[in-house]
Design a protein around this motif. Structure first.
Motif, short mmCIF file in Angstrom:
data_model
loop_
_atom_site.label_atom_id
_atom_site.label_comp_id
_atom_site.label_asym_id
_atom_site.label_seq_id
_atom_site.Cartn_x
_atom_site.Cartn_y
_atom_site.Cartn_z
N TYR A 463 3.40 6.02 -9.46
CA TYR A 463 2.52 6.22 -10.62
C TYR A 463 1.79 7.55 -10.48
N GLY A 464 1.59 8.22 -11.62
CA GLY A 464 0.70 9.37 -11.67
C GLY A 464 1.36 10.63 -12.18
N ARG A 465 0.51 11.57 -12.52
CA ARG A 465 0.98 12.90 -12.92
C ARG A 465 1.43 13.66 -11.67
N LEU A 466 2.64 14.16 -11.69
CA LEU A 466 3.14 14.91 -10.55
C LEU A 466 2.48 16.29 -10.48
N PRO A 467 2.05 16.72 -9.29
CA PRO A 467 1.57 18.09 -9.13
C PRO A 467 2.76 19.05 -9.22
N LEU A 468 2.74 19.96 -10.18
CA LEU A 468 3.89 20.82 -10.43
C LEU A 468 3.78 22.18 -9.74
N PRO A 504 2.33 11.00 -16.89
CA PRO A 504 2.47 10.41 -15.56
C PRO A 504 3.78 9.64 -15.40
N ILE A 505 4.17 9.47 -14.15
CA ILE A 505 5.24 8.51 -13.80
C ILE A 505 4.69 7.11 -14.01
N TYR A 506 5.54 6.21 -14.50
CA TYR A 506 5.16 4.80 -14.62
C TYR A 506 6.36 3.96 -14.23
N MET A 507 6.21 3.11 -13.19
CA MET A 507 7.33 2.29 -12.71
C MET A 507 6.91 0.85 -12.45
N ALA A 508 5.82 0.38 -13.06
CA ALA A 508 5.31 -0.96 -12.77
C ALA A 508 6.35 -2.05 -13.02
N ILE A 526 -8.36 2.97 -14.19
CA ILE A 526 -7.64 2.81 -12.93
C ILE A 526 -7.45 1.33 -12.58
N ALA A 527 -8.46 0.51 -12.79
CA ALA A 527 -8.35 -0.93 -12.47
C ALA A 527 -7.24 -1.58 -13.30
N GLN A 528 -7.11 -1.19 -14.57
CA GLN A 528 -6.06 -1.76 -15.43
C GLN A 528 -4.68 -1.33 -14.96
N ILE A 529 -4.56 -0.09 -14.48
CA ILE A 529 -3.27 0.39 -13.98
C ILE A 529 -2.86 -0.40 -12.74
N ILE A 530 -3.81 -0.62 -11.84
CA ILE A 530 -3.52 -1.41 -10.64
C ILE A 530 -3.07 -2.82 -11.02
N GLU A 531 -3.75 -3.40 -12.00
CA GLU A 531 -3.39 -4.75 -12.46
C GLU A 531 -2.00 -4.75 -13.08
N ALA A 532 -1.67 -3.69 -13.84
CA ALA A 532 -0.35 -3.61 -14.47
C ALA A 532 0.76 -3.61 -13.41
N TYR A 533 0.51 -2.97 -12.29
CA TYR A 533 1.50 -2.95 -11.21
C TYR A 533 1.59 -4.30 -10.50
N GLU A 534 0.48 -5.00 -10.42
CA GLU A 534 0.51 -6.33 -9.81
C GLU A 534 1.30 -7.31 -10.69
N LYS A 535 1.19 -7.12 -12.01
CA LYS A 535 1.86 -8.03 -12.96
C LYS A 535 3.21 -7.49 -13.44
N PHE A 543 5.60 7.86 -20.86
CA PHE A 543 5.58 8.04 -19.41
C PHE A 543 6.89 8.66 -18.94
N ARG A 544 6.85 9.16 -17.72
CA ARG A 544 8.05 9.66 -17.05
C ARG A 544 8.58 8.54 -16.15
N ARG A 545 9.90 8.39 -16.08
CA ARG A 545 10.53 7.37 -15.26
C ARG A 545 11.32 8.01 -14.11
N ILE A 546 11.42 7.29 -13.00
CA ILE A 546 12.38 7.66 -11.97
C ILE A 546 13.71 7.05 -12.38
N LYS A 547 14.71 7.86 -12.57
CA LYS A 547 15.98 7.39 -13.14
C LYS A 547 17.02 7.09 -12.07
#
Length: 547
Positions: A463-468, A504-508, A526-535, A543-547
């Motif tokens: 998760y997150g914006r990659l430093p370019l 950002p990358i999103y892979m939840a 941030i708390a909602q993002i953490i919860e999204a990954y838990e669920k 979002f950007r995906r890892i393909k």
């Protein structure tokens, strides 16, 4: 005829993107040349050299006493490894004097397989200090191409303390980002600079101007200082440029080195006529890092380059280099079994972003922002021998280049590998684990299949914006907007500007990684993002995906 007695004290190294450029380098006084072949070449779009071309080039250069360094200076994927080793063996057998290498895992395996092969560490390895040079020496490197961002005092101290020879760039194109730390072309355009395919996004327009486009470096006015520093080799950049550019740059610098003097105005003008972007800059070398370093290639510059300048061919007699018969046998690679780890870590820009209740095993803050609210620290991307570093209170540290290892040892910190190590294969993973790294964040350029190929101790940015880009010359902006209206936020980390991706990358919902790393920058939830990954919730935005 020029006086060549000084050529023994410092080497003039010329770029050759084609056989025609090679002929120009030989005619006008290069001590050594460098060029790429058909694979692992950071200038893969140059004309380059076939195996037959390389054999002929080596014979021609050695006949004139000129050394040949072949570039294998890109990152290597696991499925390419055996082919890459076999190719390196062929270059060794053909008589190449050294290979210029970026991937340290590849380098380590090369030295195991071909112990007397000479290796030079590319500037892409982010070599900024003598600690990096020491580790590279232990790996079997005989030379390090130091980062272009170093100033004169940094270079002088590095040379003094380094156990191996230091090579430096004296002329040619600048990257906007710190050497070896640019992901922008890869992430926004699918063309990796770390794989020789850079699309030069730094030359594009942002915010109505060109805040990332740097003028070419020209240190012709500092030759006496450079010679006094004790550097081993002076390197001209330009494998994508014309034979006339190579001729002009080599001829001018040959004259300056032999006469041990700095360039006069007319010589700088001749260099600008070969190629410039609104003139030249020496900003990093002098420490005058400001907007005067910016420049673009104008129509006037292009017109100026069409004018041919007559320069005398250099008549030099260097000792003939005999080609000794060499044989190399590449054996199957054996990897140790390293236990995989599971864990979750995150980095933040400021302590106030860190939630009171979170599920992270390690929380990182930049060294400049560190407070006990975190238990991990992110070191600056560049640490020179002159910098004073003090780390108190942290337990963990992110290692961004091989020169950072000494700080983990000095302060008794648990080391983890950052994405800045550019790890793309099992050999690199094995190498860094041998230095005690607990896990390594893999290169964000890898796809899912390539990530699966790496079998142990890996962590993945989920998760997150990659430093370019990591920018030493600050833009002064809080974000950059490109011609498609994509907005790239900029934040300061440890004194450098970091340019982040627009999304950002999103892979939840597809997260299959045991060891996960999160990057938090602009988020308010941030708390909602953490919860999204838990669920394992699906994305609701762009979002950007890892393909």
């Amino acid at each position: 005829m020029t006086n060549s007695k000084n050529s023994l004290t410092v080497e003039l190294l010329a770029p050759c993107g084609s056989p025609e450029a090679l002929d120009a380098a030989l005619a006008y006084g290069a001590d050594a040349v460098y060029f790429g072949g058909t694979i692992l070449n950071a200038r893969i779009n140059a004309k380059n050299f076939t195996d037959e071309n390389i054999k002929t080039a080596i014979e021609k250069c050695h006949g004139k006493g000129v050394k040949v360094y072949v570039t294998l200076n890109t990152l290597v994927y696991d499925k390419e490894f055996e082919t890459a080793l076999s190719y390196a063996a062929r270059l060794y057998e053909m008589g190449a004097d050294a290979l210029i290498v970026t991937d340290l895992g590849f380098a380590a395996e090369l030295k195991k397989q071909i112990p007397d092969l000479e290796l030079h560490a590319s500037t892409q390895t982010s070599g900024h200090n003598s600690a990096a040079a020491q580790k590279l020496s232990e790996l079997g490197f005989s030379r390090m191409v130091c980062a272009r961002e170093l100033n004169y005092n940094d270079i002088k101290k590095l040379v003094k303390d380094s156990p191996i020879g230091i090579e430096m760039f004296i002329h040619g194109a600048h990257c906007a980002s710190v050497s070896g730390q640019c992901l922008m072309s890869s992430v926004i355009g699918g063309r990796s600079g770390n794989r020789g395919e850079c699309a030069q996004p730094c030359r594009m327009k942002y915010n109505g101007g060109y805040p990332l486009s740097l003028k070419d470096m020209c240190l012709a006015g500092h030759i006496t200082e450079i010679l006094e520093s004790g550097v081993k080799a002076l390197k001209i950049e330009g494998r994508m440029r014309s034979p006339d550019y190579v001729k002009t740059a080599v001829a001018i610098y040959r004259r300056l080195i032999d006469e041990r003097r700095n360039a006069i105005a007319s010589e700088i003008e001749i260099l600008a006529g070969a190629f410039s972007r609104s003139g030249f800059t020496d900003g990093y070398f002098t420490g005058k890092i400001n907007n005067s370093m910016l420049g673009i290639r104008t129509e006037s510059d292009k017109e100026n380059s069409r004018r041919q300048v007559k320069l005398p061919v250099v008549d030099r007699k260097l000792p003939y280099i005999s080609i000794i018969e060499r044989n190399a046998t590449i054996k199957p690679i054996q990897y140790d079994k390293i236990p995989s780890r599971s864990g979750i870590s995150a980095r933040f820009l400021k302590a106030e972003q860190i939630p009171e209740k979170h599920k992270f095993d390690v929380v990182y803050l930049p060294l400049s922002e560190y407070t006990p609210k975190a238990n991990g620290v992110i070191l600056p991307a560049v640490i020179t021998d002159s910098d004073k570093i003090n780390i108190e209170g942290a337990q963990h540290v992110l290692i961004g280049n091989i020169g950072h290892l000494r700080f983990a040892e000095k302060f008794g910190l648990i080391p983890h590998g950052d994405y800045r190590l550019n790890v793309t294969n099992n050999a690199a993973m094995q190498l860094y684990c041998s230095y005690g790294l607990q896990d390594i964040i893999l290169s964000p350029e890898l796809n899912l299949a390539q990530i699966r190929d790496i079998t142990s101790s890996k962590s993945v940015i989920v998760y997150g914006r990659l430093p370019l880009m990591t920018l030493k010359r600050r833009t002064g902006y809080t974000n950059l907007k490109d011609r498609t209206n994509a907005t790239f936020p900029i934040f300061t980390e440890n004194g450098y500007e970091i340019l982040y991706n627009s999304v950002p990358i999103y892979m939840a919902d597809k997260n299959v990684f045991q060891n996960q790393h999160f990057i938090f920058t602009t988020e308010k939830n941030i708390a909602q993002i953490i919860e999204a990954y838990e669920k394992r919730l699906p994305p609701t935005e762009n979002f950007r995906r890892i393909k």
